[in-house]
Design a protein around this motif. Sequence first.
Motif, mmCIF file in Angstrom:
data_model
loop_
_atom_site.group_PDB
_atom_site.id
_atom_site.type_symbol
_atom_site.label_atom_id
_atom_site.label_comp_id
_atom_site.label_asym_id
_atom_site.label_seq_id
_atom_site.Cartn_x
_atom_site.Cartn_y
_atom_site.Cartn_z
ATOM 1 N N MET A 70 0.827 -1.204 0.000
ATOM 2 C CA MET A 70 0.000 0.000 0.000
ATOM 3 C C MET A 70 0.864 1.257 0.000
ATOM 4 O O MET A 70 1.674 1.464 0.899
ATOM 5 C CB MET A 70 -0.902 -0.003 1.242
ATOM 6 N N HIS A 71 0.672 2.098 -1.026
ATOM 7 C CA HIS A 71 1.368 3.381 -1.125
ATOM 8 C C HIS A 71 0.336 4.505 -0.984
ATOM 9 O O HIS A 71 -0.821 4.340 -1.359
ATOM 10 C CB HIS A 71 2.071 3.518 -2.475
ATOM 11 N N GLU A 72 0.755 5.640 -0.462
ATOM 12 C CA GLU A 72 -0.161 6.761 -0.310
ATOM 13 C C GLU A 72 0.324 7.952 -1.127
ATOM 14 O O GLU A 72 1.439 8.448 -0.914
ATOM 15 C CB GLU A 72 -0.296 7.152 1.158
ATOM 16 N N ASN A 73 -0.527 8.376 -2.051
ATOM 17 C CA ASN A 73 -0.306 9.557 -2.895
ATOM 18 C C ASN A 73 0.779 9.374 -3.944
ATOM 19 O O ASN A 73 0.685 9.941 -5.038
ATOM 20 C CB ASN A 73 -0.011 10.798 -2.050
ATOM 21 N N GLN A 74 1.829 8.644 -3.633
ATOM 22 C CA GLN A 74 2.885 8.403 -4.618
ATOM 23 C C GLN A 74 3.609 7.118 -4.252
ATOM 24 O O GLN A 74 3.506 6.629 -3.131
ATOM 25 C CB GLN A 74 3.881 9.566 -4.644
ATOM 26 N N TYR A 75 4.313 6.577 -5.222
ATOM 27 C CA TYR A 75 5.040 5.332 -5.000
ATOM 28 C C TYR A 75 6.159 5.569 -3.987
ATOM 29 O O TYR A 75 6.932 6.512 -4.109
ATOM 30 C CB TYR A 75 5.625 4.828 -6.324
ATOM 31 N N GLN A 76 6.246 4.699 -2.995
ATOM 32 C CA GLN A 76 7.246 4.831 -1.949
ATOM 33 C C GLN A 76 8.414 3.868 -2.187
ATOM 34 O O GLN A 76 8.206 2.735 -2.611
ATOM 35 C CB GLN A 76 6.624 4.532 -0.577
#
Length: 240
Positions: free
Chosen positions: A176-182
């Motif tokens: 799970m990534h939030e807003n952009q790829y981590q």
Amino acid sequence: MNNTIETMLNHRSIRQYTDQPIEKEQLDTIIQAGLAASSSSMLQVVSIVRVTDKNKRKLLAEYAGNQVYVEKATEFLVFCIDYQRHAAINPEVQADFTELTLIGAVDSGIMAQNCLLAAESMGLGGVYIGGLRNKIEQVDELLELPQNTSVLFGMCLGYPAQDPEVKPRLPAHVIMHENQYQPLNIDDIKDYDQVVHDYYASRSNNQKQSNWSEQVTGQLSKESRPHVLPYLNKKGLTKR
């Protein structure tokens, strides 16, 4: 937690089955659950071939890499991308775009998962058979698939005659990534490798010494069915 979520979280691949038949009403319900799945633009580009012929089952088991459960399962379904019915409605249909092949693959996966979840909710078990793509042209010929239609994968179904452990998955925070790829934290993979290693070493059947990184790098460091693209092109798919 409700029963649906419990069923999903307890998923295991089942490869051994009892002799108990799947009733017609059950199979009909499983297929109806599949038909209820989401379909991109309502195109409905999936066909399912139910294989009941014993000789065909035996051949499919061989084509899939001698996976005997293809032959022994109570039911065996083959999921296919199907644009032939659309071409029959209008010969001007252009089914050869890669985007349409992707739609067919995505819709087939969604439909198949609906079918399997419905089956598991009834106490049945199953396993996907991607090995059909090992001999994809032979499977196509055996099932007499028309142009604009292609093999994707199979599914075994039946009442479980085994009780395997639930296989551990990657932790949610890796997926799970939030807003952009981590960026990947490699320590998370090391921790997961240990979990998978312990799982394989302690499970009741087919114990082995391996971890996830070793498994996936071994799989991804070699050719992966290069014959599939020319097959799809031959069937009028994925040309542009």
